[in-house]
Every structure is written in C-alpha cells, then in structure tokens.
Design a protein around this motif. Structure first.
Motif, mmCIF file in Angstrom:
data_model
loop_
_atom_site.group_PDB
_atom_site.id
_atom_site.type_symbol
_atom_site.label_atom_id
_atom_site.label_comp_id
_atom_site.label_asym_id
_atom_site.label_seq_id
_atom_site.Cartn_x
_atom_site.Cartn_y
_atom_site.Cartn_z
ATOM 1 N N ASN A 9 -3.256 4.177 17.102
ATOM 2 C CA ASN A 9 -3.514 3.854 15.698
ATOM 3 C C ASN A 9 -4.413 2.635 15.529
ATOM 4 O O ASN A 9 -5.252 2.601 14.630
ATOM 5 C CB ASN A 9 -2.205 3.682 14.939
ATOM 6 C CG ASN A 9 -1.526 5.006 14.668
ATOM 7 O OD1 ASN A 9 -2.009 6.069 15.063
ATOM 8 N ND2 ASN A 9 -0.394 4.969 13.993
ATOM 9 N N ASN A 10 -4.252 1.634 16.386
ATOM 10 C CA ASN A 10 -5.112 0.456 16.280
ATOM 11 C C ASN A 10 -6.562 0.776 16.617
ATOM 12 O O ASN A 10 -7.486 0.252 15.994
ATOM 13 C CB ASN A 10 -4.596 -0.682 17.168
ATOM 14 C CG ASN A 10 -3.339 -1.307 16.605
ATOM 15 O OD1 ASN A 10 -3.132 -1.328 15.390
ATOM 16 N ND2 ASN A 10 -2.496 -1.807 17.479
ATOM 17 N N LYS A 13 -7.915 2.564 13.602
ATOM 18 C CA LYS A 13 -8.193 1.596 12.533
ATOM 19 C C LYS A 13 -9.504 0.861 12.802
ATOM 20 O O LYS A 13 -10.286 0.610 11.888
ATOM 21 C CB LYS A 13 -7.042 0.595 12.397
ATOM 22 C CG LYS A 13 -5.796 1.186 11.773
ATOM 23 C CD LYS A 13 -4.683 0.138 11.739
ATOM 24 C CE LYS A 13 -3.376 0.722 11.241
ATOM 25 N NZ LYS A 13 -2.286 -0.284 11.253
ATOM 26 N N SER A 14 -9.748 0.524 14.054
ATOM 27 C CA SER A 14 -10.998 -0.150 14.428
ATOM 28 C C SER A 14 -12.207 0.742 14.137
ATOM 29 O O SER A 14 -13.219 0.285 13.611
ATOM 30 C CB SER A 14 -10.958 -0.536 15.900
ATOM 31 O OG SER A 14 -12.182 -1.099 16.299
ATOM 32 N N GLU A 17 -12.784 0.810 10.431
ATOM 33 C CA GLU A 17 -13.436 -0.424 9.982
ATOM 34 C C GLU A 17 -14.930 -0.375 10.273
ATOM 35 O O GLU A 17 -15.750 -0.772 9.443
ATOM 36 C CB GLU A 17 -12.818 -1.648 10.665
ATOM 37 C CG GLU A 17 -11.439 -1.997 10.171
ATOM 38 C CD GLU A 17 -10.769 -3.086 11.004
ATOM 39 O OE1 GLU A 17 -11.458 -3.749 11.816
ATOM 40 O OE2 GLU A 17 -9.555 -3.278 10.830
ATOM 41 N N ILE A 83 -6.045 7.655 3.702
ATOM 42 C CA ILE A 83 -6.916 6.981 4.673
ATOM 43 C C ILE A 83 -8.098 6.346 3.941
ATOM 44 O O ILE A 83 -8.463 5.194 4.196
ATOM 45 C CB ILE A 83 -7.408 7.960 5.763
ATOM 46 C CG1 ILE A 83 -6.256 8.363 6.686
ATOM 47 C CG2 ILE A 83 -8.578 7.360 6.560
ATOM 48 C CD1 ILE A 83 -5.703 7.260 7.568
ATOM 49 N N ARG A 86 -6.673 3.286 1.755
ATOM 50 C CA ARG A 86 -6.104 2.170 2.518
ATOM 51 C C ARG A 86 -7.051 1.643 3.589
ATOM 52 O O ARG A 86 -7.334 0.445 3.653
ATOM 53 C CB ARG A 86 -4.772 2.611 3.167
ATOM 54 C CG ARG A 86 -4.114 1.578 4.011
ATOM 55 C CD ARG A 86 -3.627 0.418 3.206
ATOM 56 N NE ARG A 86 -2.991 -0.552 4.099
ATOM 57 C CZ ARG A 86 -2.611 -1.743 3.729
ATOM 58 N NH1 ARG A 86 -2.767 -2.126 2.487
ATOM 59 N NH2 ARG A 86 -2.068 -2.556 4.589
ATOM 60 N N SER A 87 -7.551 2.523 4.438
ATOM 61 C CA SER A 87 -8.293 2.078 5.617
ATOM 62 C C SER A 87 -9.782 1.875 5.373
ATOM 63 O O SER A 87 -10.415 1.086 6.069
ATOM 64 C CB SER A 87 -8.113 3.078 6.759
ATOM 65 O OG SER A 87 -6.761 3.147 7.127
ATOM 66 N N HIS A 111 0.167 7.839 6.023
ATOM 67 C CA HIS A 111 -0.933 7.082 6.634
ATOM 68 C C HIS A 111 -0.784 7.051 8.157
ATOM 69 O O HIS A 111 -1.750 7.318 8.888
ATOM 70 C CB HIS A 111 -0.945 5.661 6.060
ATOM 71 C CG HIS A 111 -2.089 4.825 6.524
ATOM 72 N ND1 HIS A 111 -1.952 3.858 7.497
ATOM 73 C CD2 HIS A 111 -3.397 4.805 6.162
ATOM 74 C CE1 HIS A 111 -3.123 3.280 7.698
ATOM 75 N NE2 HIS A 111 -4.008 3.833 6.905
ATOM 76 N N LYS A 112 0.423 6.762 8.637
ATOM 77 C CA LYS A 112 0.672 6.747 10.086
ATOM 78 C C LYS A 112 0.392 8.102 10.718
ATOM 79 O O LYS A 112 -0.239 8.200 11.768
ATOM 80 C CB LYS A 112 2.129 6.357 10.380
ATOM 81 C CG LYS A 112 2.374 4.909 10.492
ATOM 82 C CD LYS A 112 3.808 4.670 10.955
ATOM 83 C CE LYS A 112 4.193 3.239 10.701
ATOM 84 N NZ LYS A 112 5.596 2.985 10.964
ATOM 85 N N LEU A 115 -3.338 8.719 10.778
ATOM 86 C CA LEU A 115 -3.999 7.956 11.841
ATOM 87 C C LEU A 115 -3.833 8.641 13.192
ATOM 88 O O LEU A 115 -4.775 8.714 13.987
ATOM 89 C CB LEU A 115 -3.449 6.527 11.912
ATOM 90 C CG LEU A 115 -3.848 5.574 10.796
ATOM 91 C CD1 LEU A 115 -3.087 4.257 10.925
ATOM 92 C CD2 LEU A 115 -5.350 5.327 10.779
#
Length: 138
Positions: A9-10, A13-14, A17, A83, A86-87, A111-112, A115
């Motif tokens: 997930n991290n 998220k990257s 971004e 997504i 939020r993201s 969301h989780k 992801l």
C-alpha cells in the motif's frame, strides 16, 4: 496468485503521489526542453545530455500516467472515487466519506482494498518496473 509479489500500500501511495504531481513535472520538463531548443550556436555536451535526461523523464512520466489511469479504470466506481478523492486530490476522510455516502470507517476499508487491488493492477501494467519504488524527479 500465491507467492507473487505485488506492490504494498505504501508503494501504491507513492505511485499515486507521483501521478498527482506528474503534470507539474511534465510542464516543467517541456519548458526546459523548449529553452534548450531555442538555444542557437554551439550547444555543450552537458546541455545535450540534460536534454536526453529530460526526454527520458517525460517518457517515464507519461508511461506512469497511462499505467495509473488503466489501473484506476479496473477498480469499481466507488473504489476509484475514493482513491481519486483521498489519494489524488488529498481530501480528508470526512469529505471523502460524505462524497461517496459511506461512513468514514467504510470509506477507509474501501480505500485499503482499492490500494491492494491497485498494487496488483500496477504490477500487471509493469509500473513497478519503471518506477521501481523511487520517486521520479526532475
């Protein structure tokens, strides 16, 4: 598939971004390339190398954008909306939940799940190959 590695997930998220900021970086790289192209006369080797680096970054960024769009299209509408909110847009949980008419806890769970799905989809798109967990910088 059991045993396969997918983006966590991290990492997802990257990538999101980077996707969010891609247009800003694309515009900057294009302006820099225009400046280089406007130069007349002798162009030093370091400028030519910078031009090639910028072109390579543009290719990476465009590829990233395409991969993320394709992956987002594979999510169901609610997952994609959460997504996006939020993201990508960076809204808080209260606004996200209200927009999709779910409780905050439900929105967080969706969301989780989204992801995790995106991690699989982005791996299938080959996004981790060209992003490789590193932020694309100019």
């Amino acid at each position: 598939m059991k045993g396969d590695h997918y983006m966590n997930n991290n990492e997802v998220k990257s990538v999101l971004e980077q996707y969010r900021d891609a247009d800003k970086h694309i515009n900057l790289a294009n302006r820099q390339l225009e400046d280089i192209s406007a130069a007349t006369g002798f162009i030093p080797l370091c400028v030519v190398e910078e031009q090639e680096r910028l072109k390579s970054r543009l290719t990476q960024l465009m590829s990233l954008k395409i991969s993320v769009r394709r992956a987002l299209e594979r999510l169901d509408k609610t997952e994609a909306d959460i997504i996006q909110l939020r993201s990508i847009e960076g809204l808080g949980w209260i606004k996200c939940a209200c927009t999709v008419s779910y409780s905050i806890r439900q929105a967080q769970n969706i969301h989780k799940r989204a992801l995790r799905k995106l991690g699989v989809f982005l791996e299938q798109e080959g996004t981790s190959d060209h992003v490789n967990g590193e932020e694309i910088t100019l």
